[in-house]
Scaffold this motif. Structure first.
Motif, PDB file in Angstrom:
ATOM      1  N   GLY A 287       8.194  -5.941   1.884  1.00 25.77           N
ATOM      2  CA  GLY A 287       7.514  -4.713   1.459  1.00 25.77           C
ATOM      3  C   GLY A 287       6.842  -4.877   0.113  1.00 25.77           C
ATOM      4  O   GLY A 287       5.701  -4.450  -0.082  1.00 25.77           O
ATOM      5  N   PHE A 288       7.555  -5.498  -0.840  1.00 29.43           N
ATOM      6  CA  PHE A 288       6.967  -5.750  -2.158  1.00 29.43           C
ATOM      7  C   PHE A 288       5.744  -6.666  -2.042  1.00 29.43           C
ATOM      8  O   PHE A 288       4.709  -6.422  -2.680  1.00 29.43           O
ATOM      9  CB  PHE A 288       7.996  -6.406  -3.077  1.00 29.43           C
TER      10      PHE A 288
ATOM     11  N   PHE B 263       2.832  -4.772  -0.545  1.00 24.33           N
ATOM     12  CA  PHE B 263       2.389  -3.767  -1.512  1.00 24.33           C
ATOM     13  C   PHE B 263       1.594  -4.410  -2.646  1.00 24.33           C
ATOM     14  O   PHE B 263       0.525  -3.920  -3.038  1.00 24.33           O
ATOM     15  CB  PHE B 263       3.615  -3.039  -2.058  1.00 24.33           C
TER      16      PHE B 263
ATOM     17  N   ILE C  98      -1.869  -5.671  -1.397  1.00 23.28           N
ATOM     18  CA  ILE C  98      -2.810  -4.552  -1.226  1.00 23.28           C
ATOM     19  C   ILE C  98      -3.260  -4.038  -2.589  1.00 23.28           C
ATOM     20  O   ILE C  98      -4.453  -3.750  -2.803  1.00 23.28           O
ATOM     21  CB  ILE C  98      -2.159  -3.436  -0.398  1.00 23.28           C
ATOM     22  N   PHE C  99      -2.333  -3.945  -3.522  1.00 31.92           N
ATOM     23  CA  PHE C  99      -2.703  -3.495  -4.862  1.00 31.92           C
ATOM     24  C   PHE C  99      -3.715  -4.447  -5.488  1.00 31.92           C
ATOM     25  O   PHE C  99      -4.688  -4.007  -6.113  1.00 31.92           O
ATOM     26  CB  PHE C  99      -1.460  -3.400  -5.750  1.00 31.92           C
TER      27      PHE C  99
ATOM     28  N   SER D 100      -4.464   1.846   0.052  1.00 30.22           N
ATOM     29  CA  SER D 100      -3.414   2.259  -0.883  1.00 30.22           C
ATOM     30  C   SER D 100      -2.295   2.980  -0.143  1.00 30.22           C
ATOM     31  O   SER D 100      -1.104   2.753  -0.412  1.00 30.22           O
ATOM     32  CB  SER D 100      -4.001   3.157  -1.971  1.00 30.22           C
ATOM     33  N   THR D 101      -2.676   3.839   0.788  1.00 28.67           N
ATOM     34  CA  THR D 101      -1.671   4.569   1.568  1.00 28.67           C
ATOM     35  C   THR D 101      -0.829   3.605   2.399  1.00 28.67           C
ATOM     36  O   THR D 101       0.400   3.734   2.468  1.00 28.67           O
ATOM     37  CB  THR D 101      -2.362   5.591   2.489  1.00 28.67           C
TER      38      THR D 101
ATOM     39  N   GLY E  93      -0.223   0.449   1.765  1.00 25.90           N
ATOM     40  CA  GLY E  93       0.642  -0.294   0.858  1.00 25.90           C
ATOM     41  C   GLY E  93       1.874   0.503   0.472  1.00 25.90           C
ATOM     42  O   GLY E  93       3.003  -0.017   0.467  1.00 25.90           O
ATOM     43  N   ILE E  94       1.682   1.772   0.138  1.00 26.47           N
ATOM     44  CA  ILE E  94       2.817   2.626  -0.234  1.00 26.47           C
ATOM     45  C   ILE E  94       3.751   2.814   0.950  1.00 26.47           C
ATOM     46  O   ILE E  94       4.985   2.743   0.814  1.00 26.47           O
ATOM     47  CB  ILE E  94       2.305   3.981  -0.761  1.00 26.47           C
TER      48      ILE E  94
ATOM     49  N   LEU F 292       4.263   0.823   3.501  1.00 27.68           N
ATOM     50  CA  LEU F 292       5.012  -0.407   3.779  1.00 27.68           C
ATOM     51  C   LEU F 292       6.182  -0.565   2.817  1.00 27.68           C
ATOM     52  O   LEU F 292       7.273  -1.007   3.208  1.00 27.68           O
ATOM     53  CB  LEU F 292       4.092  -1.623   3.697  1.00 27.68           C
ATOM     54  N   LEU F 293       5.961  -0.210   1.563  1.00 22.62           N
ATOM     55  CA  LEU F 293       7.061  -0.300   0.598  1.00 22.62           C
ATOM     56  C   LEU F 293       8.115   0.767   0.881  1.00 22.62           C
ATOM     57  O   LEU F 293       9.324   0.512   0.754  1.00 22.62           O
ATOM     58  CB  LEU F 293       6.514  -0.153  -0.821  1.00 22.62           C
TER      59      LEU F 293
ATOM     60  N   SER G 167       6.856  -0.163 -10.437  1.00 28.15           N
ATOM     61  CA  SER G 167       7.107  -0.197  -8.989  1.00 28.15           C
ATOM     62  C   SER G 167       8.573  -0.485  -8.705  1.00 28.15           C
ATOM     63  O   SER G 167       9.175   0.129  -7.814  1.00 28.15           O
ATOM     64  CB  SER G 167       6.230  -1.270  -8.329  1.00 28.15           C
TER      65      SER G 167
END
Length: 827
Positions: free
Chosen positions: A55-56, A59, A62-63, A321-322, A324-325, A327-328, A418
Motif C-alpha cells: 500500500g505504501f 501510494f 502515485i504521489f 490521488s483518490t 492512491g489514498i 490503496l493505502l 503519511s
C-alpha cells in the motif's frame, strides 16, 4: 509494565508499578512487547507488513507521478506572471479554443498594453531537415528534427527561465540566420556542445550560424525546445513577409506569451484584451477574441493542448490521488481487521495489565506503538519497493521520475505525515477496542470480540473488495476501449504501410517520377502513392462553398487532402459513385467522401457527380465519391473530406510493403534517398504505429490501472487469507464437532467461505453502478466507443469470487480435513 513467558503467563518487572518506569524504560518495554507479539504471530505479522508495504509503495508511486505532473514549468522565476495568449472562437456550431495568433499581435501588445512587463512570440516548426558539412572532409551529416524547433523573439527568453550556457540571445535573435542549440543537440551535431558555437549548418536549406547554447530543457516542461532560430529568420521568408502586419491572417503555430505586472489583475487584462480584439481583430475577423491562459494551467487544459500534445488533466490527477489514498486505506483495513480479530486472544493480557495498574491511556500508547513499529517497518520496505519500480513507471508512462525527489525536505515531511496518518488510521481503533476490555470479565473468560467488531470487519472487507472490483471494472473498460480503437475499421487500410517524407523543393519535385519507378522495382514494395500524407492526419480544414452560394459559406468544414490517383488503391478507399480523378500537376477535379454529398443534400451520391464545389478557392467538379473514412482519432466524428491532385504539393510518399521483405525494402529506400536527395535525411514510420500514438496516454493509463487493480486485489486477498486463517483457528473445535457428527468436507468449506462470498457480492453491488457511471462518462469523450454490456460486470464478479476462493481454499481445505480428535482433545 510486564512481559510474557512462553507458556502464556505474565512476568512483572522488579518495579512496583508501571508508573515508576521512566519514559525510556516504557519505550523499551513497548518495543520488546511489540517484537514478541510479532514473532509469536508470524503469519499475521507478515500479512500486516506485506499489505502495508505494498500500500505504501503504490501510494508513494502515485504521489510521485502526481507531483511530477504538477511540477511542470514551476521553475520559471516569473511563473505566476506568465500567460499564454489564446483565441476563443465563437463561430456558430463549432466553438473552439486555439493557440495560434496573428503575427503582429506580440509587437502590438508591447506597444499598446503598458500593464504588460513583456510580450514575446514563438513559432513552432516541425520535420526540419538539418545538414552539416564538415569543411575538413567530404562528410555530410543529415538529421531530421520532427519536433523541438522554434523561432523565437528575444523577449521570450526575458520572460522564461531557460538559461544559456554559452553565447547570448538578446542581439542574436534579432539577426536573421542565427540559431541557439541545446547542449544535447550540440553534442549530437558537433560531438560536443562546447565546440558548436560559431559553427554553420543548414536547416531546411537555410544556412544558420550557431550563436549560443541553451541548457537542456528539464523533463517537467511543456516547452520541448531543442533549437531556437531567430525570429528575424522567420520574418525574412518571402512567403511570410506579406503576413507580418496582417491581423487577418492566422498561423496556428505562431504563439504569444505575455508577462503581467505583479500588481495587475488577470481579469482586468482579459477585459482589455477584448477591447484590443475589438480594435485590431474585429475589422478582419469577428468570429473570435483574444484571451489569456495562466502558465500553470497549460499542462492540464485539453481545450488548448501543449506543444507536444501531452495534457494531464486535473480530473486525472484527482482520480490518481483518490486511487492512491484508497490503496493505502485498504492496506490499513487489513491491519484493523486482523487486530480486532485477535482481540480475544489478547484480552487476558489486557486484563492482567489493568489488574497490575496499567491505565487505558498507557494501553492505547502500547498498541499504537505496536502499530507504529509495524507501519514503520512496512514504510521502509514500501520505500525500497517504490525505488525499484520507478524505472518501470518511467518506461510505462514515458516520464522522468528520479529517486532524488524522495530525499528533499518536503518529501521527508510528507513521508512522516503519511506514516503518522497510517499509524492513527490502522492503530487507533484496535488500540481503543483492546484497551477497553473489562479485567473482571476477561479473567473469567467471558469476553468476546463482540458483534460490533464482527460487523466492522465485515464492513471493512466489503470496502476492500469494493475498491478492488471498481478498479477491475475501470481497467477492463479502458482495456476494451483501447482494443476497440486500435482494431476498429478506420475506413481505410492501415496495415504494412510505410510513410516517408519528401523534400518540397524544385529538385525533389523534378525527381519524383523517377523515384516512383525506382521504388516499384524494389522487392517487397507493392504499391506507391505520393501526396500530403495518409487518410488520417495531415489535413487542412477549409470551408466548402457551392457556386450558387459564392457570397456566403455554408455550414460545412471539410478536410482537404492532396494526393495522386494511387492513393485510393493503396489505402483501399471504396468508390460508391464516379471514378478517381486523373493525375495532374494542378487541381482539375475533386473526389469527395459520402458525407459531403449528404451535406450538399444528395440522397444518392451518384447525383453529386458533375456538380461543382469551391474548396480552397478552386471551383472544380466532383468526379467521384468514396465511402466515409476517419481523418482523426475515434474521439472525433468523421468529417467530410475533399481530395484532389496537385503534384507540387506532395510532401510524403506512402508505400505498401510485403512484411516478409520489409527490412531489405526499407534499407533500399534509404539508399534511394541518399542517391536522389543527398541533402535530405531519410525518416520513416509505419502508419498503424502512428495511429496507435493517438491513444498513447489512454494506453499508458490502462496499463497503470491494471497495476493498481492487481495491487488492490493482492492487498484484499492478503487480508482475506489472514481472516480465514484466524477463523479456522478460532472455530477448530466447532469444525471438529461437525465432522464427528458427519459433516462432509464440502459442508465445512461452505461454512468457511460463504460469508466472504456474500461480502464480495455486496461489494460488487456497490462497485458496479459507481464504476458504470464514471466509465460511461469517460467513454463519452470518444465519438466511437464500446458499449458497457453485462459481460464486463459478470467477468468482474466471477473473477473476484474465484480469486477469493483460490486465496482461502488451501486454508479452508486444511481446516476441513483436519483430524477432529486433535481439535477436541482438550474438551
Amino acid at each position: 509494565m510486564f512481559g510474557t513467558c512462553g507458556g502464556g503467563c505474565y512476568t512483572v518487572p522488579s518495579m512496583c508499578s508501571p508508573e515508576k518506569l521512566t519514559g525510556k524504560d516504557m519505550f523499551r518495554n513497548y518495543f520488546k512487547i511489540a517484537w514478541r507479539n510479532i514473532i509469536r504471530h508470524k503469519t499475521y505479522s507478515v500479512i500486516n507488513v506485506a499489505g502495508l508495504a505494498v500500500g505504501f509503495a503504490a501510494f508513494l508511486l502515485i504521489f510521485l507521478v502526481v507531483r511530477y505532473e504538477q511540477s511542470f514549468d514551476e521553475f520559471h522565476t516569473h511563473k505566476n506572471q506568465l500567460y499564454r495568449l489564446v483565441r476563443v472562437d465563437l463561430k456558430p456550431g463549432r466553438k473552439s479554443y486555439r493557440m495560434g495568433v496573428p503575427f503582429p499581435v506580440a509587437p502590438s501588445l508591447r506597444s499598446n498594453l503598458p500593464q504588460l512587463v513583456n510580450a514575446g512570440a514563438i513559432v513552432r516548426d516541425e520535420f526540419v531537415q538539418v545538414i552539416i558539412k564538415d569543411n575538413g572532409s567530404s562528410t555530410t551529416k543529415r538529421f531530421r528534427e520532427e519536433e523541438g524547433v522554434f523561432f523565437a523573439e528575444p523577449q521570450f527568453f526575458d520572460m522564461f527561465s531557460f538559461p544559456l550556457v554559452a553565447g547570448e540571445y538578446r542581439n542574436s535573435l534579432k539577426i536573421p540566420n542565427n540559431v541557439l542549440l541545446t547542449q544535447s543537440l550540440g553534442d549530437k551535431y558537433f560531438g560536443h556542445w562546447q565546440q558548436a558555437t560559431g559553427k554553420m549548418l543548414r536547416m531546411d536549406g537555410v544556412p544558420m550560424r550557431v550563436c549560443g547554447i541553451l541548457k537542456d530543457m528539464p523533463a517537467n516542461t511543456d516547452f520541448p525546445i531543442k533549437a531556437v532560430l531567430s525570429y528575424a529568420t522567420h520574418l525574412s521568408y518571402p512567403d511570410l513577409k506579406r503576413f507580418m502586419n496582417d491581423f487577418g491572417y492566422i498561423e496556428e503555430d505562431n504563439y504569444c506569451f505575455v508577462q503581467l505586472n505583479e500588481n495587475e489583475s488577470p481579469d482586468q487584462l482579459k477585459l482589455q484584451l477584448k477591447q484590443y480584439s475589438d480594435r485590431y481583430i474585429k475589422p478582419f475577423d469577428k468570429s473570435y477574441f483574444l484571451s489569456i491562459q495562466p502558465l500553470d494551467q497549460m499542462h492540464f487544459d485539453a481545450r488548448y493542448g501543449t506543444f507536444d500534445g501531452r495534457v494531464f488533466s486535473e480530473n486525472l490527477i484527482l482520480v490518481l490521488s483518490t486511487i492512491g489514498i484508497l490503496l493505502l486505506v485498504i492496506a490499513c483495513v487489513n491491519f484493523i481487521n486482523l487486530s480486532t480479530a485477535q482481540a480475544v486472544n489478547r484480552a487476558r493480557e489486557v486484563g492482567v495489565r489493568k489488574v497490575l495498574g496499567s491505565n487505558r491511556r498507557q494501553l492505547i500508547f502500547q498498541f499504537l506503538g505496536e502499530a507504529a513499529f509495524v507501519s514503520g517497518f512496512a514504510l521502509f520496505i514500501g520505500l525500497a519497493a517504490a525505488l525499484l519500480v520507478i524505472p518501470v513507471i518511467n518506461n510505462l508512462l514515458d516520464i522522468h521520475l528520479t529517486a532524488s525527489v524522495l530525499y528533499n525536505g518536503n518529501m521527508i515531511f510528507f513521508l512522516l505525515s503519511s506514516l503518522a496518518a497510517v499509524i492513527l488510521l490502522a492503530g487507533f481503533y484496535p488500540a481503543f477496542l483492546l484497551s477497553g476490555f473489562n479485567p473482571a470479565r476477561v479473567l473469567k473468560s467471558t469476553v468476546s470480540a463482540g458483534q460490533g467488531g464482527i460487523s466492522l470487519r465485515r464492513g471493512l472487507v466489503v470496502f476492500q473488495f469494493f475498491t478492488a472490483q471498481a478498479l477491475i471494472l475501470v481497467t477492463m473498460v479502458m482495456a476494451s476501449q483501447m482494443s476497440y480503437v486500435n482494431t476498429a475499421d478506420m475506413g481505410f487500410n492501415k496495415d504494412a504501410i510505410l510513410m516517408a517524407q519528401l523534400p518540397w523543393d524544385s529538385v525533389g519535385f523534378a525527381r519524383r517520377p523517377v523515384l516512383r519507378d525506382e521504388l516499384l522495382k524494389i522487392p517487397g514494395i507493392e504499391k506507391v502513392s505520393f501526396g500530403t500524407g495518409a487518410p488520417i492526419g495531415g489535413r487542412w480544414f477549409i470551408d466548402l462553398r457551392t457556386p450558387d452560394h459564392v457570397g456566403k459559406a455554408p455550414n460545412m468544414i471539410v478536410a482537404f487532402k492532396v494526393t495522386d490517383t494511387g492513393f485510393f488503391n493503396l489505402f483501399h478507399l471504396q468508390f460508391i459513385a464516379g471514378r478517381p480523378y486523373y493525375n495532374s500537376d494542378t487541381t482539375r477535379e475533386f473526389v469527395v467522401t459520402e458525407n459531403v454529398t449528404r451535406n450538399l443534400g444528395y440522397r444518392d451520391p451518384q447525383l453529386a457527380i458533375g456538380k461543382r464545389i469551391i474548396v480552397n478557392g478552386l471551383n472544380r467538379p466532383i468526379v467521384g465519391v468514396v465511402k466515409d473514412f476517419h481523418t482523426a482519432s475515434l474521439r472525433f466524428s468523421m468529417v467530410p473530406v475533399v481530395m484532389t491532385t496537385s503534384e507540387r504539393d506532395y510532401g510524403m510518399v506512402s508505400v505498401k510493403l510485403n512484411l516478409a521483405q520489409a527490412g531489405p525494402a526499407i534499407a533500399a529506400m534509404e539508399k534511394l534517398w541518399g542517391k536522389y536527395y543527398p541533402d535530405f535525411a531519410f525518416t520513416n514510420s509505419f502508419l498503424d504505429q502512428d495511429i496507435a500514438a493517438y491513444y498513447l496516454q489512454e494506453t499508458q493509463l490502462s496499463q497503470l490501472y491494471k497495476l493498481f487493480a492487481a495491487v488492490a486485489i493482492f492487498i484484499s486477498c492478503l487480508g482475506l487469507y489472514g481472516l480465514v486463517t484466524f477463523m479456522a483457528v478460532q472455530r477448530r473445535k466447532e469444525i471438529g464437532v461437525r465432522k464427528v457428527l458427519g459433516a462432509p468436507v464440502s459442508a465445512i468449506l461452505i461454512l468457511l467461505s460463504r460469508e466472504f462470498t456474500l461480502l464480495i457480492g455486496i461489494a460488487f453491488l456497490i462497485a458496479a453502478p459507481i464504476a458504470w457511471y464514471f466509465m460511461h462518462s469517460w467513454l463519452q469523450q470518444y465519438a466511437y466507443h464500446i458499449t458497457l454490456g453485462p459481460e464486463l460486470f459478470a467477468i468482474t464478479i466471477i473473477g473476484s469470487i474465484m480469486i477469493a476462493w483460490a486465496t482461502v481454499g488451501y486454508t479452508a481445505i486444511r481446516a476441513a480435513m483436519a483430524n477432529p480428535v486433535n481439535s477436541l482433545r482438550s474438551e
